[in-house]
Scaffold this active site. Structure first.
Site, PDB file in Angstrom:
ATOM      1  N   ASN A  46      -2.171  49.271  25.239  1.00  0.00           N
ATOM      2  CA  ASN A  46      -1.751  49.391  23.844  1.00  0.00           C
ATOM      3  C   ASN A  46      -0.239  49.500  23.698  1.00  0.00           C
ATOM      4  O   ASN A  46       0.321  49.068  22.684  1.00  0.00           O
ATOM      5  CB  ASN A  46      -2.403  50.624  23.218  1.00  0.00           C
ATOM      6  CG  ASN A  46      -3.897  50.489  23.082  1.00  0.00           C
ATOM      7  OD1 ASN A  46      -4.388  49.561  22.449  1.00  0.00           O
ATOM      8  ND2 ASN A  46      -4.644  51.399  23.690  1.00  0.00           N
ATOM      9  N   THR A  47       0.428  50.059  24.700  1.00  0.00           N
ATOM     10  CA  THR A  47       1.861  50.310  24.607  1.00  0.00           C
ATOM     11  C   THR A  47       2.660  49.563  25.657  1.00  0.00           C
ATOM     12  O   THR A  47       3.734  49.043  25.376  1.00  0.00           O
ATOM     13  CB  THR A  47       2.145  51.825  24.739  1.00  0.00           C
ATOM     14  OG1 THR A  47       1.377  52.530  23.764  1.00  0.00           O
ATOM     15  CG2 THR A  47       3.624  52.125  24.522  1.00  0.00           C
ATOM     16  N   TYR A  66     -23.644  50.943  27.780  1.00  0.00           N
ATOM     17  CA  TYR A  66     -23.139  50.776  26.417  1.00  0.00           C
ATOM     18  C   TYR A  66     -24.144  49.949  25.620  1.00  0.00           C
ATOM     19  O   TYR A  66     -24.778  49.039  26.157  1.00  0.00           O
ATOM     20  CB  TYR A  66     -21.795  50.050  26.457  1.00  0.00           C
ATOM     21  CG  TYR A  66     -20.693  50.711  25.657  1.00  0.00           C
ATOM     22  CD1 TYR A  66     -20.441  52.074  25.756  1.00  0.00           C
ATOM     23  CD2 TYR A  66     -19.871  49.963  24.814  1.00  0.00           C
ATOM     24  CE1 TYR A  66     -19.422  52.679  25.048  1.00  0.00           C
ATOM     25  CE2 TYR A  66     -18.843  50.549  24.099  1.00  0.00           C
ATOM     26  CZ  TYR A  66     -18.624  51.907  24.219  1.00  0.00           C
ATOM     27  OH  TYR A  66     -17.612  52.497  23.503  1.00  0.00           O
ATOM     28  N   GLY A  95     -14.322  48.791  26.349  1.00  0.00           N
ATOM     29  CA  GLY A  95     -12.973  48.397  26.722  1.00  0.00           C
ATOM     30  C   GLY A  95     -12.899  48.064  28.202  1.00  0.00           C
ATOM     31  O   GLY A  95     -13.362  48.839  29.046  1.00  0.00           O
ATOM     32  N   ASP A 126     -10.541  48.131  30.241  1.00  0.00           N
ATOM     33  CA  ASP A 126      -9.804  49.115  31.029  1.00  0.00           C
ATOM     34  C   ASP A 126     -10.718  50.257  31.455  1.00  0.00           C
ATOM     35  O   ASP A 126     -10.678  50.717  32.605  1.00  0.00           O
ATOM     36  CB  ASP A 126      -8.596  49.638  30.254  1.00  0.00           C
ATOM     37  CG  ASP A 126      -8.949  50.181  28.872  1.00  0.00           C
ATOM     38  OD1 ASP A 126     -10.009  49.821  28.321  1.00  0.00           O
ATOM     39  OD2 ASP A 126      -8.137  50.961  28.326  1.00  0.00           O
ATOM     40  N   THR A 157      -2.139  56.140  25.535  1.00  0.00           N
ATOM     41  CA  THR A 157      -1.986  56.125  24.084  1.00  0.00           C
ATOM     42  C   THR A 157      -3.198  56.769  23.425  1.00  0.00           C
ATOM     43  O   THR A 157      -3.093  57.501  22.442  1.00  0.00           O
ATOM     44  CB  THR A 157      -1.812  54.682  23.582  1.00  0.00           C
ATOM     45  OG1 THR A 157      -0.718  54.078  24.279  1.00  0.00           O
ATOM     46  CG2 THR A 157      -1.532  54.650  22.103  1.00  0.00           C
ATOM     47  N   THR A 184       6.650  77.993  17.671  1.00  0.00           N
ATOM     48  CA  THR A 184       5.964  76.867  17.035  1.00  0.00           C
ATOM     49  C   THR A 184       5.759  75.688  17.975  1.00  0.00           C
ATOM     50  O   THR A 184       4.668  75.108  18.038  1.00  0.00           O
ATOM     51  CB  THR A 184       6.733  76.417  15.780  1.00  0.00           C
ATOM     52  OG1 THR A 184       6.821  77.524  14.876  1.00  0.00           O
ATOM     53  CG2 THR A 184       6.015  75.275  15.086  1.00  0.00           C
TER      54      THR A 184
END
Length: 248
Positions: free
Chosen positions: A9-10, A84, A91, A93, A119, A176
């Site tokens: 994806n990236t 599946y 996917g 991957d 991602t 925080t």
């Protein structure tokens, strides 16, 4: 030699392979794809999960290369059965990581939980007999912190996560950013442990992906396998070649 390409994806990662051994590897932003010289490569295997424009860019880059094959998930391969509902929709991957996990943990009597932390984070369960039972998908660590920043006035937390702000232990986070890091990490770790407890009790945990090292301190018995997808591609490549040779 043959070339294994992981188009995510990236980023795009590739490994130049000699049999099942990685000779050279690279990782790059998907818009800056640079491949090894084509003349070194006798075959190419591609795992693509990005969008259509990424696919077109990759197909153009590999035009004219020898024996280019874009891999797909199947109902069965290399000892792994895919449960599946529609095996092809898994996917690729995830499928390749499952093939690798089955090979690496063949003697694991309680199955294995395969976690790919990029991602997105996928948590998949492989039974001791090589059956893929299913899995879950949740936002990656960066995606979770980005969602917090976009939806609230909370400060930005950069990736890599500053895990030194909080490692768990006696005290809860007391600032925080540490609270954000703690929440994101425990969301991911909690999902992994819940899947393991309910669907693979006592099973081994394999971590892969860019954020595997951030999860590892909270999953001390887990094992990191950085090249899991390339290992899966090698298993499939070797298996297909063996079948071809047996037919001749």
């Amino acid at each position: 030699m043959w070339l294994a390409v992981d188009s995510g994806n990236t980023r795009v990662k590739w490994a130049l392979m000699e049999g099942t051994r990685i000779v050279q590897q690279k990782s790059m932003i998907k818009t800056r794809l640079v491949l090894p010289p084509a003349q070194q490569v006798r075959a190419v295997r591609v795992a693509h999960v990005g969008n259509a424009s990424d696919l077109q860019r990759l197909q153009k880059a590999l035009a004219g290369w020898r024996q280019v094959r874009f891999l797909k998930s199947r109902a069965f391969a290399v000892g792994v059965s895919n449960q599946y509902q529609s095996p092809a929709q898994l996917g690729v991957d995830r499928w390749l990581c499952l093939l690798a996990a089955n090979h690496l943990t063949i003697n694991q009597p309680r199955g294995v939980v395969v976690v790919s932390a990029g991602t997105a984070i996928t948590v998949d369960v492989l039974s001791a007999t090589g059956t893929f039972l299913g899995g879950i998908i949740l936002p990656g660590l960066s995606a979770m912190t980005t969602a917090l920043k976009r939806s609230t006035p909370l400060p930005a937390v950069n990736i890599p996560l500053p895990v030194t702000h909080w490692q768990g232990g006696e005290h809860l986070p007391q600032n925080t950013k540490a609270a954000m890091v703690g929440g994101v990490l425990l969301a991911a770790v909690g999902a992994i442990l819940t899947v393991r407890r309910h669907y693979c009790p006592g099973g081994h945990v394999l971590l892969t992906g860019g954020d595997a090292a951030h999860l590892k301190p909270h999953l001390p018995t887990a094992q990191i396998e950085a090249q899991l997808i390339f290992h899966g591609m090698a298993c499939l490549y070797h298996d297909n070649n063996s079948k071809r040779r047996s037919k001749t």
